[in-house]
Write an enzyme that holds these catalytic residues in place. Structure first.
Site, PDB file in Angstrom:
ATOM      1  N   LEU A 158      -3.786   3.855  11.368  1.00  0.00           N
ATOM      2  CA  LEU A 158      -4.528   5.381  10.614  1.00  0.00           C
ATOM      3  C   LEU A 158      -5.405   3.594   9.295  1.00  0.00           C
ATOM      4  O   LEU A 158      -4.959   3.755   8.139  1.00  0.00           O
ATOM      5  CB  LEU A 158      -3.861   5.851   9.836  1.00  0.00           C
ATOM      6  CG  LEU A 158      -4.638   7.359   9.689  1.00  0.00           C
ATOM      7  CD1 LEU A 158      -5.278   7.871  10.184  1.00  0.00           C
ATOM      8  CD2 LEU A 158      -4.053   8.203   8.947  1.00  0.00           C
ATOM      9  N   ASP A 159      -6.701   3.226  10.037  1.00  0.00           N
ATOM     10  CA  ASP A 159      -7.383   2.315   9.011  1.00  0.00           C
ATOM     11  C   ASP A 159      -8.227   3.526   8.398  1.00  0.00           C
ATOM     12  O   ASP A 159      -9.137   4.238   8.562  1.00  0.00           O
ATOM     13  CB  ASP A 159      -8.408   2.182   9.845  1.00  0.00           C
ATOM     14  CG  ASP A 159      -9.296   1.226   9.522  1.00  0.00           C
ATOM     15  OD1 ASP A 159      -8.695   0.248   8.078  1.00  0.00           O
ATOM     16  OD2 ASP A 159     -10.870   0.988   8.973  1.00  0.00           O
ATOM     17  N   ASP A 213       0.642  -1.285   0.005  1.00  0.00           N
ATOM     18  CA  ASP A 213      -0.044   0.042  -0.383  1.00  0.00           C
ATOM     19  C   ASP A 213       1.025   1.459   0.209  1.00  0.00           C
ATOM     20  O   ASP A 213       1.902   1.703   0.368  1.00  0.00           O
ATOM     21  CB  ASP A 213      -0.676   0.323   1.322  1.00  0.00           C
ATOM     22  CG  ASP A 213      -1.735  -0.938   1.120  1.00  0.00           C
ATOM     23  OD1 ASP A 213      -2.362  -1.692   0.290  1.00  0.00           O
ATOM     24  OD2 ASP A 213      -2.459  -1.749   2.179  1.00  0.00           O
ATOM     25  N   ASP A 218      -3.145  -0.463  14.360  1.00  0.00           N
ATOM     26  CA  ASP A 218      -3.231  -0.599  12.435  1.00  0.00           C
ATOM     27  C   ASP A 218      -3.096   1.395  12.923  1.00  0.00           C
ATOM     28  O   ASP A 218      -4.749   1.568  13.734  1.00  0.00           O
ATOM     29  CB  ASP A 218      -4.767  -0.833  12.016  1.00  0.00           C
ATOM     30  CG  ASP A 218      -4.356   0.014  10.772  1.00  0.00           C
ATOM     31  OD1 ASP A 218      -3.983   0.497  10.578  1.00  0.00           O
ATOM     32  OD2 ASP A 218      -5.415  -0.953   9.481  1.00  0.00           O
ATOM     33  N   GLU A 222       0.941  -2.102  11.448  1.00  0.00           N
ATOM     34  CA  GLU A 222       0.991  -2.669  10.397  1.00  0.00           C
ATOM     35  C   GLU A 222       2.432  -1.129   9.125  1.00  0.00           C
ATOM     36  O   GLU A 222       2.573  -2.073   8.996  1.00  0.00           O
ATOM     37  CB  GLU A 222      -1.110  -2.361   9.540  1.00  0.00           C
ATOM     38  CG  GLU A 222      -0.964  -2.306   8.010  1.00  0.00           C
ATOM     39  CD  GLU A 222      -1.978  -1.702   8.056  1.00  0.00           C
ATOM     40  OE1 GLU A 222      -2.534  -1.583   6.844  1.00  0.00           O
ATOM     41  OE2 GLU A 222      -3.005  -2.161   8.638  1.00  0.00           O
ATOM     42  N   GLU A 223       2.531  -0.370   9.898  1.00  0.00           N
ATOM     43  CA  GLU A 223       3.758   0.476   9.248  1.00  0.00           C
ATOM     44  C   GLU A 223       5.047   0.222   9.175  1.00  0.00           C
ATOM     45  O   GLU A 223       5.514   0.869   8.357  1.00  0.00           O
ATOM     46  CB  GLU A 223       3.317   1.620  10.010  1.00  0.00           C
ATOM     47  CG  GLU A 223       1.878   2.140   9.055  1.00  0.00           C
ATOM     48  CD  GLU A 223       1.396   1.963   7.535  1.00  0.00           C
ATOM     49  OE1 GLU A 223       2.208   2.191   7.000  1.00  0.00           O
ATOM     50  OE2 GLU A 223       0.150   2.180   7.246  1.00  0.00           O
ATOM     51  N   GLU A 239      -6.387  -5.924  12.089  1.00  0.00           N
ATOM     52  CA  GLU A 239      -7.984  -6.103  11.808  1.00  0.00           C
ATOM     53  C   GLU A 239      -8.341  -6.904  12.235  1.00  0.00           C
ATOM     54  O   GLU A 239      -9.471  -7.141  13.026  1.00  0.00           O
ATOM     55  CB  GLU A 239      -8.074  -5.893  10.099  1.00  0.00           C
ATOM     56  CG  GLU A 239      -6.963  -4.436   9.952  1.00  0.00           C
ATOM     57  CD  GLU A 239      -6.666  -3.923   8.270  1.00  0.00           C
ATOM     58  OE1 GLU A 239      -6.891  -2.808   7.738  1.00  0.00           O
ATOM     59  OE2 GLU A 239      -6.724  -5.469   7.059  1.00  0.00           O
ATOM     60  N   ASP A 267       0.176   8.348   7.756  1.00  0.00           N
ATOM     61  CA  ASP A 267       0.225   6.882   8.428  1.00  0.00           C
ATOM     62  C   ASP A 267       1.433   6.825   8.925  1.00  0.00           C
ATOM     63  O   ASP A 267       1.561   6.378  10.217  1.00  0.00           O
ATOM     64  CB  ASP A 267       0.633   6.128   7.534  1.00  0.00           C
ATOM     65  CG  ASP A 267      -1.170   5.840   6.584  1.00  0.00           C
ATOM     66  OD1 ASP A 267      -1.663   5.345   6.936  1.00  0.00           O
ATOM     67  OD2 ASP A 267      -1.364   6.354   5.207  1.00  0.00           O
TER      68      ASP A 267
END
Length: 291
Positions: free
Chosen positions: A87-88, A36, A85, A65-66, A234, A42
């Site tokens: 910033l979803d 992504d 996560d 996630e990042e 998630e 983010d």
């Protein structure tokens, strides 16, 4: 656990206030491990999470996630492993639609958890017209609203309504879904008079399910053959919340998500279906998985 709860609330307050300012949403030159495109927001929200959690002595480590890898902190005395996560729904930023943060807390003993069943708490923040913070522990899910600089308890012991009016799925992927029974299930939702609501932000769509009932799903398709959403950041946390609120969380292969073994690849993806009671009963017309 109290220090982590307070730290997560402070994190979400800081992010909410940052987002309320006038910031242009620009892109970095990076992509994350899932391919992504990474927004600058983010990176900023990930740093906010990381900075706060690094100051919690009860945390064994955390994974985002990042980030490519796990950040280990107090590996000798830390009792909790945190995933998030930051910033979803970041694709919604440019058009001023809902975005959120997701987090889960596992109880550990000098090693990583074995499955989603090691979660002891999960939650999310939804940054919208008002900022809300949902915190779920075993057997209880509570909702807080941000008032000034403090989250105030607004709803206790949330239970998903047995019957919902809405289902949430990206129907533009319908002809790429890999399972015909998934397609039949959603055809039935339409025939039952239910309406599709899809925000493109998991937090917003699951929040509607939590309060209004219905279903949320992201099936496998020909483009995302393993599923689109990340199991650790998630699917695990949201499944924990839904199960604690009298809902059901499964993959389209009929595995209960929290029973899935913790993956070696922390960015592993999964299909997901989150269902209220009526939706589960309807789904079982096509699949049999619960005794």
């Amino acid at each position: 656990m109290k220090e982590i709860f307070e730290s997560l609330q402070n994190i979400c307050i800081e992010i909410s206030k940052y987002l309320s300012k006038s910031h242009s949403n620009t892109y970095s030159n990076n992509t994350n491990t899932s391919g992504d495109i990474v927004h600058n927001l983010d990176i900023i929200t990930n740093d906010i999470f990381s900075d706060h959690l690094s100051n919690c002595p009860s945390i064994f480590g955390f994974a985002s996630e990042e980030n490519d890898n796990i950040n280990y902190l107090n590996t000798k005395n830390g009792k909790y492993f945190v995933v998030f996560d930051p910033l979803d729904g970041s694709q919604n930023i440019d058009v001023n639609l809902s975005i959120g943060s997701i987090f889960g807390i596992f109880k550990v003993d000098n090693s990583l958890p074995k499955s989603g069943r090691y979660l002891v708490a999960s939650g999310y923040a939804l940054y919208g017209p008002s900022t809300v913070f949902v915190w779920s522990t075993i057997g209880q899910t509570n909702l807080y609203k941000l008032v000034g600089n403090k989250f105030i308890l607004d709803k206790e012991n949330i239970r998903i309504p047995d019957v919902g009016k809405y289902y949430s799925v990206n129907e533009s992927n319908r002809y790429r879904w890999r399972n015909d029974n998934i397609r039949k299930f959603f055809n039935d939702q339409i025939s039952l008079g239910k309406s599709n609501r899809w925000d493109g932000c998991m937090v917003a769509d699951v929040h509607r399910l939590l309060l209004k009932g219905g279903s949320f799903s992201y099936p496998k398709d020909e483009k995302s053959k393993d599923g689109k959403l990340r199991l650790v950041y998630e699917c695990y946390p949201m499944s924990f919340i839904i199960e604690n609120s009298y809902g059901f969380a499964i993959t389209e292969d009929n595995f209960q998500i929290l029973d899935i073994e913790f993956p070696q690849n922390i960015h592993q993806k999964s299909s997901i279906l989150l269902l209220g009671t009526q939706e589960l009963n309807n789904y079982q017309n096509y699949f049999s998985f619960y005794p």
